[in-house]
Design a protein around this motif. Structure first.
Motif, mmCIF file in Angstrom:
data_model
loop_
_atom_site.group_PDB
_atom_site.id
_atom_site.type_symbol
_atom_site.label_atom_id
_atom_site.label_comp_id
_atom_site.label_asym_id
_atom_site.label_seq_id
_atom_site.Cartn_x
_atom_site.Cartn_y
_atom_site.Cartn_z
ATOM 1 N N LEU A 1 0.814 -1.210 0.000
ATOM 2 C CA LEU A 1 0.000 0.000 0.000
ATOM 3 C C LEU A 1 0.848 1.260 0.000
ATOM 4 C CD1 LEU A 1 -2.957 0.727 -0.085
ATOM 5 C CD2 LEU A 1 -2.996 0.687 2.402
ATOM 6 N N ASP A 2 1.913 1.293 0.780
ATOM 7 C CA ASP A 2 2.786 2.471 0.832
ATOM 8 C C ASP A 2 3.418 2.762 -0.521
ATOM 9 O OD1 ASP A 2 2.191 2.613 3.483
ATOM 10 O OD2 ASP A 2 4.137 1.912 4.197
ATOM 11 N N THR A 3 3.760 1.713 -1.255
ATOM 12 C CA THR A 3 4.359 1.878 -2.581
ATOM 13 C C THR A 3 3.356 2.492 -3.546
ATOM 14 O OG1 THR A 3 5.797 -0.017 -2.211
ATOM 15 C CG2 THR A 3 5.505 0.677 -4.489
ATOM 16 N N VAL A 4 2.132 2.006 -3.518
ATOM 17 C CA VAL A 4 1.088 2.482 -4.433
ATOM 18 C C VAL A 4 0.843 3.978 -4.261
ATOM 19 C CG1 VAL A 4 -1.401 2.347 -4.886
ATOM 20 C CG2 VAL A 4 -0.058 0.262 -4.706
ATOM 21 N N TYR A 5 0.829 4.445 -3.024
ATOM 22 C CA TYR A 5 0.552 5.858 -2.776
ATOM 23 C C TYR A 5 1.654 6.781 -3.265
ATOM 24 C CZ TYR A 5 -3.452 4.512 0.035
ATOM 25 O OH TYR A 5 -4.635 4.005 0.470
ATOM 26 N N GLY A 6 2.846 6.255 -3.481
ATOM 27 C CA GLY A 6 3.955 7.111 -3.870
ATOM 28 C C GLY A 6 4.301 7.098 -5.336
ATOM 29 N N LEU A 7 3.455 6.500 -6.191
ATOM 30 C CA LEU A 7 3.854 6.411 -7.591
ATOM 31 C C LEU A 7 2.795 6.907 -8.556
ATOM 32 C CD1 LEU A 7 2.334 3.774 -8.982
ATOM 33 C CD2 LEU A 7 4.025 2.536 -7.702
ATOM 34 N N ARG A 8 3.217 7.009 -9.806
ATOM 35 C CA ARG A 8 2.351 7.432 -10.904
ATOM 36 C C ARG A 8 2.145 6.228 -11.805
ATOM 37 N NH1 ARG A 8 4.446 12.607 -13.493
ATOM 38 N NH2 ARG A 8 3.603 13.372 -11.551
ATOM 39 N N LEU A 9 0.885 5.999 -12.198
ATOM 40 C CA LEU A 9 0.528 4.884 -13.065
ATOM 41 C C LEU A 9 0.057 5.438 -14.403
ATOM 42 C CD1 LEU A 9 -0.145 1.852 -13.558
ATOM 43 C CD2 LEU A 9 -2.377 2.304 -12.482
ATOM 44 N N TYR A 10 0.745 5.044 -15.483
ATOM 45 C CA TYR A 10 0.361 5.439 -16.843
ATOM 46 C C TYR A 10 -0.325 4.252 -17.504
ATOM 47 C CZ TYR A 10 3.238 9.619 -16.461
ATOM 48 O OH TYR A 10 3.760 10.821 -16.076
ATOM 49 N N VAL A 11 -1.486 4.526 -18.140
ATOM 50 C CA VAL A 11 -2.301 3.466 -18.744
ATOM 51 C C VAL A 11 -2.787 3.922 -20.128
ATOM 52 C CG1 VAL A 11 -3.035 2.651 -16.464
ATOM 53 C CG2 VAL A 11 -4.473 4.280 -17.711
ATOM 54 N N PRO A 12 -3.226 2.969 -20.970
ATOM 55 C CA PRO A 12 -3.755 3.365 -22.280
ATOM 56 C C PRO A 12 -5.006 4.258 -22.119
ATOM 57 C CG PRO A 12 -3.350 1.008 -22.203
ATOM 58 C CD PRO A 12 -3.201 1.520 -20.807
ATOM 59 N N GLU A 13 -5.138 5.219 -22.999
ATOM 60 C CA GLU A 13 -6.264 6.155 -22.911
ATOM 61 C C GLU A 13 -7.612 5.435 -22.897
ATOM 62 O OE1 GLU A 13 -7.771 10.347 -24.879
ATOM 63 O OE2 GLU A 13 -6.322 9.117 -25.975
ATOM 64 N N ALA A 14 -7.761 4.432 -23.754
ATOM 65 C CA ALA A 14 -9.034 3.707 -23.834
ATOM 66 C C ALA A 14 -9.331 2.907 -22.569
ATOM 67 C CB ALA A 14 -9.026 2.779 -25.044
ATOM 68 N N SER A 15 -8.331 2.709 -21.726
ATOM 69 C CA SER A 15 -8.500 1.900 -20.517
ATOM 70 C C SER A 15 -8.516 2.722 -19.228
ATOM 71 C CB SER A 15 -7.379 0.869 -20.424
ATOM 72 O OG SER A 15 -7.382 0.040 -21.556
ATOM 73 N N LEU A 16 -8.376 4.028 -19.333
ATOM 74 C CA LEU A 16 -8.270 4.875 -18.146
ATOM 75 C C LEU A 16 -9.420 4.628 -17.167
ATOM 76 C CD1 LEU A 16 -6.805 7.135 -16.604
ATOM 77 C CD2 LEU A 16 -8.174 8.777 -17.914
ATOM 78 N N ASN A 17 -10.653 4.664 -17.637
ATOM 79 C CA ASN A 17 -11.796 4.464 -16.748
ATOM 80 C C ASN A 17 -11.845 3.051 -16.193
ATOM 81 O OD1 ASN A 17 -12.742 7.089 -16.778
ATOM 82 N ND2 ASN A 17 -13.934 6.752 -18.641
ATOM 83 N N LYS A 18 -11.381 2.078 -16.960
ATOM 84 C CA LYS A 18 -11.330 0.697 -16.456
ATOM 85 C C LYS A 18 -10.403 0.616 -15.248
ATOM 86 C CE LYS A 18 -12.188 -1.448 -20.946
ATOM 87 N NZ LYS A 18 -11.609 -2.303 -21.997
ATOM 88 N N TYR A 19 -9.239 1.244 -15.324
ATOM 89 C CA TYR A 19 -8.310 1.235 -14.198
ATOM 90 C C TYR A 19 -8.916 1.959 -13.000
ATOM 91 C CZ TYR A 19 -4.274 -0.728 -16.648
ATOM 92 O OH TYR A 19 -3.415 -1.556 -17.311
ATOM 93 N N LYS A 20 -9.553 3.064 -13.256
ATOM 94 C CA LYS A 20 -10.138 3.838 -12.157
ATOM 95 C C LYS A 20 -11.309 3.114 -11.498
ATOM 96 C CE LYS A 20 -8.665 8.415 -13.565
ATOM 97 N NZ LYS A 20 -9.069 9.793 -13.893
ATOM 98 N N ASN A 21 -11.880 2.137 -12.190
ATOM 99 C CA ASN A 21 -13.035 1.413 -11.652
ATOM 100 C C ASN A 21 -12.751 -0.048 -11.325
ATOM 101 O OD1 ASN A 21 -14.987 3.565 -11.775
ATOM 102 N ND2 ASN A 21 -14.836 3.382 -13.992
#
Length: 181
Positions: free
Chosen positions: A97-117
């Motif tokens: 969890l600590d690692t996740v809060y400290g990084l930036r995740l880049y994803v394909p544009e068509a998948s952005l909402n999928k990652y967020k959900n």
């Protein structure tokens, strides 16, 4: 990590990264996983404290338990996975969890909402679209993408050629009159 390896004159496709494969490799700083890989095993990169960036190809179907446990210096993950699957963040998951809060995740544009959900991927606080603004350093073959919102550059997948030997990842790069860090 190569897409194929040759042994006794026979070429083998690299389809998975086994359990504990690189565990404890503290000098490992960046990982680009080839498209041939679908599975990253349990503890595969755990304890790689020097690891700062990861590139996941689109074919990944499983990230093993504790695959990146103890990788507290990861700052950027670029994921080409188009249909993100549920991962566990924290206990038993590939990321702490600590690692996740400290990084930036880049994803394909068509998948952005999928990652967020998608469960647990949605815990990454900084999810952004992979830039189509790429630049390949002709000296090293390293491919950079740029984020104009904060003038940062990140290493991304170079689909145009293989990179071999020693390479230098620049601390800053100037392209078209703009300097990125």
């Amino acid at each position: 990590i190569p897409a194929t390896v040759s042994y006794n004159g026979v070429n083998y496709s690299v389809t998975s990264i086994g359990n504990d494969a690189f565990s404890g490799c503290s000098n490992l700083t960046d990982i680009t996983i080839p498209n041939s890989v679908t599975i990253i095993g349990d503890y595969a990169f755990s304890g790689c404290k020097g690891l700062t960036s990861i590139i996941f190809p689109s074919n990944i179907t499983r990230l093993g338990y504790f695959a990146f446990r103890g990788c507290s210096n990861i700052r950027v993950i670029t994921s080409y996975i188009e249909n993100p699957f549920t991962i566990l963040v924290g206990y038993n998951g590939p990321f702490e969890l600590d690692t996740v809060y400290g990084l930036r995740l880049y994803v394909p544009e068509a998948s952005l909402n999928k990652y967020k959900n998608t469960e647990d991927w949605n815990m990454f606080p900084d999810i952004r679209v992979i830039s189509n603004n790429n630049y390949v350093d002709t000296n090293s073959g390293v491919c950079y993408s740029f984020d104009d919102s904060d003038m940062t550059a990140y290493v991304t997948e170079n689909q145009s050629r293989e990179v071999a030997g020693e390479i230098e990842i620049l601390s800053s790069i100037t392209v078209d009159g703009k300097t990125y860090q």
